[in-house]
Design a protein around this motif. Structure first.
Motif, PDB file in Angstrom:
ATOM      1  N   PRO A   1       0.828  -1.202   0.000  1.00  0.00           N
ATOM      2  CA  PRO A   1       0.000   0.000   0.000  1.00  0.00           C
ATOM      3  C   PRO A   1       0.865   1.256   0.000  1.00  0.00           C
ATOM      4  O   PRO A   1       1.867   1.323   0.728  1.00  0.00           O
TER       5      PRO A   1
ATOM      6  N   ASP B   1     -10.604   6.459  -5.224  1.00  0.00           N
ATOM      7  CA  ASP B   1     -11.337   5.857  -4.115  1.00  0.00           C
ATOM      8  C   ASP B   1     -10.718   6.402  -2.840  1.00  0.00           C
ATOM      9  O   ASP B   1      -9.658   5.948  -2.410  1.00  0.00           O
TER      10      ASP B   1
ATOM     11  N   HIS C   1     -11.304   5.967   0.092  1.00  0.00           N
ATOM     12  CA  HIS C   1     -11.274   5.024   1.205  1.00  0.00           C
ATOM     13  C   HIS C   1     -10.261   3.905   0.981  1.00  0.00           C
ATOM     14  O   HIS C   1     -10.324   2.857   1.617  1.00  0.00           O
ATOM     15  N   SER C   2      -9.313   4.151   0.073  1.00  0.00           N
ATOM     16  CA  SER C   2      -8.255   3.185  -0.199  1.00  0.00           C
ATOM     17  C   SER C   2      -6.934   3.926  -0.296  1.00  0.00           C
ATOM     18  O   SER C   2      -6.894   5.142  -0.538  1.00  0.00           O
ATOM     19  N   SER C   3      -5.840   3.201  -0.093  1.00  0.00           N
ATOM     20  CA  SER C   3      -4.514   3.786  -0.252  1.00  0.00           C
ATOM     21  C   SER C   3      -4.365   4.356  -1.658  1.00  0.00           C
ATOM     22  O   SER C   3      -5.087   3.991  -2.583  1.00  0.00           O
TER      23      SER C   3
ATOM     24  N   PRO D   1      -4.011  -2.151  -2.660  1.00  0.00           N
ATOM     25  CA  PRO D   1      -5.054  -1.396  -1.965  1.00  0.00           C
ATOM     26  C   PRO D   1      -5.158  -1.746  -0.483  1.00  0.00           C
ATOM     27  O   PRO D   1      -4.998  -2.903  -0.097  1.00  0.00           O
ATOM     28  N   MET D   2      -5.406  -0.748   0.322  1.00  0.00           N
ATOM     29  CA  MET D   2      -5.596  -0.928   1.763  1.00  0.00           C
ATOM     30  C   MET D   2      -6.687   0.036   2.210  1.00  0.00           C
ATOM     31  O   MET D   2      -6.671   1.224   1.874  1.00  0.00           O
ATOM     32  N   ALA D   3      -7.652  -0.451   2.940  1.00  0.00           N
ATOM     33  CA  ALA D   3      -8.796   0.362   3.355  1.00  0.00           C
ATOM     34  C   ALA D   3      -8.390   1.402   4.393  1.00  0.00           C
ATOM     35  O   ALA D   3      -7.593   1.118   5.302  1.00  0.00           O
TER      36      ALA D   3
ATOM     37  N   TRP E   1      -5.725   5.591   9.258  1.00  0.00           N
ATOM     38  CA  TRP E   1      -5.833   4.149   9.468  1.00  0.00           C
ATOM     39  C   TRP E   1      -5.159   3.800  10.791  1.00  0.00           C
ATOM     40  O   TRP E   1      -4.520   4.652  11.418  1.00  0.00           O
TER      41      TRP E   1
ATOM     42  N   GLN F   1      -6.295  11.157   4.940  1.00  0.00           N
ATOM     43  CA  GLN F   1      -6.704   9.780   5.231  1.00  0.00           C
ATOM     44  C   GLN F   1      -6.216   9.343   6.611  1.00  0.00           C
ATOM     45  O   GLN F   1      -5.342   9.975   7.209  1.00  0.00           O
TER      46      GLN F   1
ATOM     47  N   TYR G   1      -6.707   9.610  -5.540  1.00  0.00           N
ATOM     48  CA  TYR G   1      -7.790   9.371  -4.583  1.00  0.00           C
ATOM     49  C   TYR G   1      -9.112   9.099  -5.290  1.00  0.00           C
ATOM     50  O   TYR G   1     -10.168   9.542  -4.846  1.00  0.00           O
TER      51      TYR G   1
END
Length: 281
Positions: free
Chosen positions: A96, A133, A135-137, A142-144, A163, A161, A131
């Motif tokens: 990620p 998405d 809500h992802s890297s 991909p990492m939420a 996490w 972001q 970006y």
């Protein structure tokens, strides 16, 4: 007690967070990740970064990569092909990849030798690239994540972001140095307010989850001068002044750090000098 160790791989700093020193190593509480920034600056440095990416991909112990902004020199072209080329390069990471924009990536694109772009248009282009998405890297595997895109007040800041792992809250915060008269004073104020809210949100989450640490990554270096406060202050009283445009960052970091029992790490780029210090002590 949260401790951390630092080692190097090429031009990248690797941080190992250890949240339990007594127990045997646990991948959930002992882990490593890479931090990079201000690279690549030119086409000549691309092979070096490609080699660095290969080294990072080969290290199975690394969880992710954080880039603290400036993927090109400020005066270099901000054309679609250049920015997309950098994104494609970072997509070769097998881990990620998180990215917080620097001034060279969009703000300085108004310079004539960079193409004379409208900075806000270049920022919109970056947001669509990195970006798509929120809500992802940003790239790589991909990492939420959580995103400020879910905030009613600052939904446009998809790049901010957050996490969590191993009792630590991680957050990227979009802030850039203002080194000349700002052409976007209203937007700059809003960017600073969004950043302050996002930092406060990271500490709020850390307190709620009883986290042992907070890690914040941003491009701007609020305290470009380092050293013993008494000595530096006597030689240069203004040297500890916070960089223009990030006053709220300083204020929220001080207030939140003072009310948080865990440890806090602020990772920045911008000044191109590796330094570990304690600017709030």
């Amino acid at each position: 007690m949260l401790t951390d160790s630092i080692k190097f791989l090429g031009a990248v700093c690797l941080l190992c967070f250890v949240t339990s020193c007594a127990a045997p190593p646990d991948p959930e509480t002992v882990f490593e990740f890479a931090i990079m920034g201000d690279m690549p600056y030119s086409d000549a440095s691309l092979p070096l970064v490609e080699s660095l990416i290969q080294d990072i991909n080969a290290d199975a112990g690394l969880e992710w990569v954080v880039h603290v902004g400036d993927t090109k020199a400020g005066g270099d072209s901000c054309a679609d092909s250049i920015l997309t080329g950098r994104f494609d390069l970072f997509n070769t990471f097998q881990k990620p990849f998180f990215f917080t924009p620097g001034d060279n990536d969009w703000y300085d694109c108004s310079q004539e030798n960079a193409g004379g772009w409208e900075p806000s248009e270049r920022l919109d282009f970056l947001r669509k690239l990195y970006y798509a998405d929120p809500h992802s890297s940003s790239a790589g595997s991909p990492m939420a994540v959580y995103s400020q895109a879910d905030s009613p007040e600052y939904a446009e800041f998809v790049e901010n972001q957050m996490w969590e792992k191993g009792g630590v809250v991680f957050a990227t915060v979009h802030l850039v140095a203002i080194t000349r008269a700002s052409p976007d004073s209203v937007d700059a104020t809003r960017r600073e307010e969004a950043a302050a809210q996002w930092i406060a949100k990271a500490f709020e989450r850390a307190k709620e989850s009883k986290s042992k640490g907070v890690f914040i990554a941003t491009q701007v270096d609020p305290w470009p001068v380092s050293g013993n406060p008494a000595i530096v202050g006597s030689l240069c009283p203004a040297c500890f002044n916070v960089d223009r445009g990030v006053n709220q960052l300083s204020e929220v970091l001080q207030s939140e750090t003072q009310t948080f029992d865990g440890q806090v790490v602020l990772a920045v780029g911008d000044t191109h000098v590796f330094r570990v210090d304690k600017p709030l002590y």
